[in-house]
Structures are given as structure tokens and as C-alpha cells.
Design a protein around this motif. Sequence first.
Motif, short mmCIF file in Angstrom:
data_model
loop_
_atom_site.label_atom_id
_atom_site.label_comp_id
_atom_site.label_asym_id
_atom_site.label_seq_id
_atom_site.Cartn_x
_atom_site.Cartn_y
_atom_site.Cartn_z
N GLU A 96 0.84 -1.21 0.00
CA GLU A 96 0.00 0.00 0.00
C GLU A 96 0.87 1.26 0.00
N THR A 129 1.82 -8.46 -8.24
CA THR A 129 0.44 -8.18 -8.64
C THR A 129 -0.14 -9.43 -9.30
N LEU A 130 -1.44 -9.40 -9.52
CA LEU A 130 -2.08 -10.53 -10.22
C LEU A 130 -1.55 -10.64 -11.64
N GLU A 166 3.79 -10.94 0.57
CA GLU A 166 2.38 -10.59 0.51
C GLU A 166 1.93 -10.40 -0.94
N TRP A 169 -2.61 -9.37 -4.77
CA TRP A 169 -3.96 -9.81 -5.09
C TRP A 169 -4.65 -10.50 -3.91
N ALA A 170 -3.88 -10.82 -2.86
CA ALA A 170 -4.46 -11.50 -1.70
C ALA A 170 -4.69 -10.55 -0.52
N GLY A 172 -6.36 -8.02 1.65
CA GLY A 172 -7.66 -7.40 1.89
C GLY A 172 -8.75 -7.85 0.93
N THR A 173 -8.51 -8.93 0.20
CA THR A 173 -9.47 -9.37 -0.81
C THR A 173 -10.27 -10.60 -0.35
N GLY A 174 -9.79 -11.26 0.69
CA GLY A 174 -10.42 -12.53 1.10
C GLY A 174 -9.93 -13.69 0.24
N VAL A 175 -9.15 -13.39 -0.80
CA VAL A 175 -8.58 -14.45 -1.64
C VAL A 175 -7.19 -14.75 -1.10
N GLY A 211 -1.73 -11.89 3.51
CA GLY A 211 -2.75 -11.80 2.45
C GLY A 211 -3.95 -12.65 2.84
N SER A 212 -4.94 -11.98 3.48
CA SER A 212 -6.18 -12.65 3.88
C SER A 212 -5.96 -13.85 4.80
#
Length: 248
Positions: A96, A129-130, A166, A169-170, A172-175, A211-212
Motif C-alpha cells: 500500500e 500483482t495478479l 504478501e 492480489w491476496a 484485503g481481498t479474502g482471496v 494476504g487474507s
Amino acid sequence: MRKKIVAGNWKMNTTPSQAIDLIEKLKPLVKNDDVEVIFCVPYVSLMLAVDAVKDTKIGIGAQNFYFEESGAYTGEISASMLKDIGVKYVIIGHSERRQYFNETDEIVNKKLLKAFEYEITPIVCCGETLEQREAGVTIDHITTQIKNAFRNVSDDLAKKAIIAYEPIWAIGTGVVATSDQAEEVCASIRACISEIYDKETAEIISILYGGSVSSANVKELFKKHNIDGGLVGGVSLKPEFGDVVNYK
Ligand code: PEP
């Protein structure tokens, strides 16, 4: 055996009074001597937080600082200020900060060197990143981030660092990354540390996954050989954080 570490990244959440309430709620829930527990709280709550955990083994971390010693940097906080109030850890290079505040690999490196100068344990973040994952360049990207972050850091100091892998893509996404995906990258980070320094340093350094992370996936993640714990965002603000710490 490397000790497990669970660090909560509270991000820009909680006022100082809310932070103290939360610490008091979490304190009895995070009593696991096998796990090093860290709360990375907002700047304005750091002093109160240090005081609130003084009778426990919980460490307090900052989420950022500026790498210069002191001077005309309006709005910034230095490593010496963090040290003076008893902050033991600091997150460096969170995605972030890279995304919203233009934190580059060069800045990450300067911060890492400065944190070590003040004996504050850095939690150095990296992640793809994704698009990078889908393009098959994850390991290359992470390796570059790690090599840049640790430029001019001695092996003795590197051993004291915490690295957090981290995937962006993971966060704060729940993924959540599968435990195999997380293990693959954490193993490659350890291999990279071994290449920069040596096997001994690579075996000592702590590598977290972030990551989630939640109570539902923590067991699976933490049983992997190269995953030494977690950097936890959303769940670190809830009683569920206790279940992550007491994952066994
Ligand atoms: C984080 O911000 O470092 C993080 C991992 O967040 P979350 O657990 O919410 O994905």
C-alpha cells in the motif's frame, strides 16, 4: 527451529482510545509462548500501545518511518523517534505504501539500513500483482525486490530481519494464496537470501506470509516449512486474531 511470528498490521484504523481498548481485548487472547506477537499500530497510538503491553511479551511496531536522521521533512517520523518510545519493529515497503506513496525499492533499502542502525527489527514486505503472477514473473519480481531491499546490509543484520511475502492480489481481498503457492515463493525468498549471503543466514531469517490470513487458513499455511508466521491485516482488528496466534 525458527519461532513463529504473527504481526498485526492495523493500517489506518483505530483512534488512540479505540487502540487501547482493542489491545486490552486482544491481550488475554494472544497468550501463546511459542509465537512472537506484534501489533503494528498507527503512529499516534504507539506510545500508549508500548505502555499497554509492558507486562506482556507482545511487541509494538510502527507501520512506516522516514529514512533521514532529522530535519526539514514536515510530517515525517524518524527511526530515532520510534526507538526513543520503545518501538521494536517497523513495517517497510508494504504494497500500500508502494502503491499510494511511491515507495520504491531504493527507499525500502534506505529504510532497512536506517532501521538496523537503530536496532528496530524491519518487517520487509514484497509481493507481486495478479498481472505479474499471470505473466509467470512472480519469482523474478520477488527476487529483484529482495536483492534491492538488502543492498549493503551485512549478513549479521540480515539474520535479524523479518521478510513478509504478501501477494498484492491476496491483500484485503479474502482471496488467500494456497499454501503451496505461498510456500513456493517463501522458499524462493530463502534461496535468494542464501544466494546473497549464505545458507546459515537463509535458515535463520524469518519469512512470513500475508494476504487474507484468517483462523480458517492459518493452520494450513503455518505448517509449511518456509512459512514462519503471518502478517495479518483485517483479522488483526478482531478477536479472531487470537485464533490465528493460537493456531495449533
Ligand atoms: C496486510 O495489509 O498486510 C494484509 C495482509 O492484509 P489482509 O490480512 O487484510 O489481507
